[in-house]
Design a protein around this motif. Structure first.
Motif, mmCIF file in Angstrom:
data_model
loop_
_atom_site.group_PDB
_atom_site.id
_atom_site.type_symbol
_atom_site.label_atom_id
_atom_site.label_comp_id
_atom_site.label_asym_id
_atom_site.label_seq_id
_atom_site.Cartn_x
_atom_site.Cartn_y
_atom_site.Cartn_z
ATOM 1 N N VAL A 298 0.845 -1.197 0.000
ATOM 2 C CA VAL A 298 0.000 0.000 0.000
ATOM 3 C C VAL A 298 0.879 1.246 0.000
ATOM 4 N N VAL A 299 1.924 1.234 0.805
ATOM 5 C CA VAL A 299 2.842 2.368 0.851
ATOM 6 C C VAL A 299 3.580 2.505 -0.482
ATOM 7 N N ASN B 135 2.560 1.500 -3.456
ATOM 8 C CA ASN B 135 1.626 2.003 -4.466
ATOM 9 C C ASN B 135 1.366 3.497 -4.285
ATOM 10 N N GLY B 136 1.282 3.948 -3.040
ATOM 11 C CA GLY B 136 1.119 5.375 -2.784
ATOM 12 C C GLY B 136 2.303 6.184 -3.281
ATOM 13 N N TRP C 233 2.389 8.997 -6.205
ATOM 14 C CA TRP C 233 3.009 10.300 -5.971
ATOM 15 C C TRP C 233 4.056 10.598 -7.043
ATOM 16 N N PHE D 271 1.823 12.602 0.985
ATOM 17 C CA PHE D 271 1.950 11.161 1.164
ATOM 18 C C PHE D 271 0.629 10.519 1.582
ATOM 19 N N VAL E 267 -1.345 7.615 -0.491
ATOM 20 C CA VAL E 267 -1.667 6.279 0.024
ATOM 21 C C VAL E 267 -3.180 6.043 -0.023
ATOM 22 N N ALA F 61 -4.074 5.478 -3.584
ATOM 23 C CA ALA F 61 -3.632 4.151 -4.035
ATOM 24 C C ALA F 61 -4.584 3.067 -3.545
ATOM 25 N N LEU F 62 -5.073 3.198 -2.321
ATOM 26 C CA LEU F 62 -6.049 2.238 -1.802
ATOM 27 C C LEU F 62 -7.331 2.264 -2.620
#
Length: 128
Positions: A73-74, A76-77, A81, A99, A103, A106-107
């Motif tokens: 998840v991080v 993808n975030g 970005w 950030f 995130v 991305a979720l």
């Protein structure tokens, strides 16, 4: 045809993320301009994912195992970005403010893409 469908699904997911997350901004002078921006950003995001994600997964394999995949998840975030930064360099009206917004976006992109891929088959084989 599959690539075009994936780009459209990514663009739709980006649009939903921009609509839901206050820190993701798609500017433009009309709906057509915003849709075009989302399509280009979807292509940029796809290229970034295609090039960097395998490298990141290989290097950070231990983190994926230790966090049971939550570090994805991080990652993808951060990739979203980075796509925002690339879009800014190309003078596209797409921006992710930070950030946390990246995130969250991305979720949402992951969930919307998953749902759309359930509804829309990748290839038509006559069974649906």
């Amino acid at each position: 045809m599959t690539i075009l469908l994936r780009i459209l699904v990514s663009a739709a997911a980006l649009g939903v993320a921009a609509w839901v997350v206050p820190g993701i901004v798609v500017a433009g002078h009309g709906d057509a301009a915003k849709a075009g921006t989302l399509l280009v950003v979807a292509i940029i995001f796809g290229i970034i994912n295609m090039l960097l994600k395998p490298i990141i997964k290989t290097i950070g394999c231990a983190f994926y195992v230790l966090t049971l995949g939550l570090v994805a998840v991080v990652v993808n975030g951060l990739l979203l970005w980075l796509a925002s930064w690339v879009a800014g360099q190309l003078k596209l009206p797409f921006h992710v403010t930070g950030f946390v917004a990246a995130v969250a976006g991305a979720l949402i992109i992951a969930v919307v893409s998953w749902v759309l891929h359930l509804v829309i088959p990748d290839r038509w084989d006559g069974k649906r």
